[in-house]
Scaffold this active site. Structure first.
Site, PDB file in Angstrom:
ATOM      1  N   ASP A  77       5.001  27.180  33.875  1.00 36.47           N
ATOM      2  CA  ASP A  77       5.289  28.504  33.318  1.00 36.47           C
ATOM      3  C   ASP A  77       6.485  28.412  32.371  1.00 36.47           C
ATOM      4  O   ASP A  77       7.592  28.025  32.775  1.00 36.47           O
ATOM      5  CB  ASP A  77       5.597  29.483  34.456  1.00 36.47           C
TER       6      ASP A  77
ATOM      7  N   CYS B 203       2.899  35.293  28.821  1.00 34.71           N
ATOM      8  CA  CYS B 203       2.154  34.870  30.013  1.00 34.71           C
ATOM      9  C   CYS B 203       0.788  35.515  30.198  1.00 34.71           C
ATOM     10  O   CYS B 203      -0.223  34.820  30.291  1.00 34.71           O
ATOM     11  CB  CYS B 203       2.997  35.129  31.264  1.00 34.71           C
TER      12      CYS B 203
ATOM     13  N   HIS C  85      -0.852  36.718  37.507  1.00 36.63           N
ATOM     14  CA  HIS C  85      -0.392  37.550  36.385  1.00 36.63           C
ATOM     15  C   HIS C  85      -1.513  38.129  35.528  1.00 36.63           C
ATOM     16  O   HIS C  85      -1.362  38.321  34.315  1.00 36.63           O
ATOM     17  CB  HIS C  85       0.585  36.773  35.507  1.00 36.63           C
TER      18      HIS C  85
ATOM     19  N   ASP D 143       1.784  27.412  29.894  1.00 36.14           N
ATOM     20  CA  ASP D 143       1.149  28.646  29.425  1.00 36.14           C
ATOM     21  C   ASP D 143       1.693  29.115  28.083  1.00 36.14           C
ATOM     22  O   ASP D 143       1.034  29.862  27.366  1.00 36.14           O
ATOM     23  CB  ASP D 143       1.269  29.763  30.468  1.00 36.14           C
TER      24      ASP D 143
END
Length: 472
Positions: free
Chosen positions: A31, A71, A132, A280
């Site tokens: 991430d 994200c 997410h 990401d």
């Protein structure tokens, strides 16, 4: 020279091994980790021996994109094989371009995810880490093709304290404590962010052991380095790197991939398991800055190369050439159709943007199947590239511009094949290229839309009328 190349290609095609009918897939995604944050992509501070080994045993993709600089849209693109705008997750009124806790929005249940494609042909599926794509029951991984989910439903920075600090409220309530979930149940809140990488890795190893005798898809989207101002890591890694908390988190992620490879060897499934390691989106600007997108220009959360081009390594012993690389244009969207091809299953007939890029992973001189790649930020098309060039467009009059950034009044042309730091604007010297890419952009605007104008081939975001917090 051409004759030698032809003979090599003939030799390669005759001796190339045929992949097994239903290989295992492990997709590991960090991430907010930058292009230059790991050893195989040039980092000298963060120790990443397992990723170094993965690159020696596999192939680096050096022009691999995330489809968004943030994200939620990036993960929507991965799951569906579509630009985020096509599936309604480029921007939503209640959340902006990142889904917030207790949002009524999420990935539409009618979208067909990678997990659903593979599950229909007998794959065991798990999502372990950061989701997410909606925290309401209708949007959770267990409703989107995954047999098992363990982790966070949204970003690690979306805590009660964060909600208080920025003064944001949802339906009159401050953000809840950060919930650690198993399937559709909260099992801990607030969760210990220092232990997330350890817990994710342990769960991944258990899933591999349980499903070693059948095909499986393990999606391991780690929460680190994360969206918080300072990353978290377990006691064994904390304070051990030369790059502060960011380096500690990166080195723990490297340890995790080493654990995965050890497990594949132990269970004798190494040669029937394709492993992909990526991020990401790029590392965001921080003060002090620890993450690195070098040698690319720009930061995460933008359409600069440093925001959307991410490190990617593919490893599959015997099928992906060792110690190799491809600089051909490709993206997270391509994993959806590529996995389907390798699993010998057909994709449903619907509009998608990803393409099968197995040749880019397995062949020495394969070319990208993409004519163009579109850089959307939120609702706006900001740039387009082909194999050699990238064109930034002037900002639309109604388009918000990040604080501190200048509103672009003229097109900016970069020869991105060689100028990866995006230092030189050559628009004046190449008006024909500007015109060519401008025409390509019009195709995208008609298809996907621009601003409040919907494109001809977009689908609705998932939405529920009544929301329920994960923590009541």
């Amino acid at each position: 020279m051409r004759l030698l190349l032809l003979l090599f290609l003939i030799h390669y095609s005759l001796h190339a091994k045929v992949p097994p009918a239903q290989p295992n897939f492990i997709l590991i995604m960090a991430d907010n980790l930058g292009y230059g944050d790991i050893g195989p992509f040039g980092n000298k501070l963060n120790r990443t021996p397992n990723l170094d080994r993965m690159a020696r045993e596999g192939r680096k993709l050096t022009s691999f994109y995330s489809a968004s600089g943030v994200c939620t849209p990036s993960r929507a693109a991965l799951m569906t094989g579509c630009y985020p705008r096509r599936v309604g997750l480029d921007w939503v009124p209640e959340d902006g371009h990142v889904l917030r806790p207790v949002s009524p929005n999420g990935l539409h249940p009618n979208e067909i995810t990678i997990a659903e494609i593979l599950k229909k042909v007998g794959y065991a599926t798990a999502c372990i880490g950061k989701w997410h794509l909606g925290d309401q029951p209708e949007f959770l991984p267990t409703r989107q093709g995954f047999d098992y989910f363990l982790g966070l439903p949204y970003s690690d920075d979306m805590t009660h304290a964060t909600g208080q600090r920025i003064g944001e409220r949802l339906r009159g309530n401050q953000w809840p404590p950060l919930p650690w979930m198993e399937n559709e149940k909260v099992i801990e809140a607030p969760t210990d962010r220092n232990q997330m990488t350890q817990r994710e890795t342990a769960a991944a190893l258990k899933f591999i052991a349980t499903n070693k005798d059948k095909p499986f898809f393990l999606y391991l989207p780690h929460n680190m380095p994360g969206s918080s101002q300072q990353p978290f890591s377990s006691e064994h890694f904390r304070g051990k790197s030369k790059n502060g908390a960011w380096g500690d988190a990166v080195e723990e992620l490297d340890w995790a991939v080493g654990q995965i490879f050890t497990a594949l060897k132990k269970h004798k499934i190494d040669e029937r398991t394709l492993v992909i390691w990526t991020s990401d989106n790029g590392a965001p600007r921080r003060n002090p800055q620890k993450g690195s997108n070098g040698p690319l220009g720009g930061w995460g959360y933008t359409t600069a190369e440093g925001g959307m081009r991410v490190p990617c390594i593919i490893r599959w012993p015997g099928f992906v050439p060792a110690n190799s690389f491809s600089d051909e244009l490709c993206s997270l969207m391509d994993l959806h159709p590529t996995f389907a091809k390798l699993a010998n299953t057909q994709l449903p007939a619907r509009k998608r943007d990803g393409k099968n890029i197995w040749p880019l992973w397995s062949q020495p001189k394969a070319k990208t199947p993409h004519d163009f790649f579109y850089y959307y930020h939120s609702r706006y098309l900001e740039a387009v590239r082909d194999s050699n060039w990238k064109l930034y467009f002037p900002h639309s009059p109604d388009q918000p511009v990040r604080k501190g950034a200048k509103r672009r009044q003229q097109p900016v042309l970069i020869k991105v094949k060689t100028d990866i730091a995006e230092k030189e604007n050559v628009a004046v010297q190449h008006p024909e290229i500007v015109e060519h890419l401008t025409q390509a952009a019009q195709i995208a605007r008609s298809d996907l839309g621009q601003g409040i104008q919907k494109g001809a081939n977009v689908r609705p975001v998932g939405r529920v009328e009544n929301t329920t917090p994960r923590i009541k």
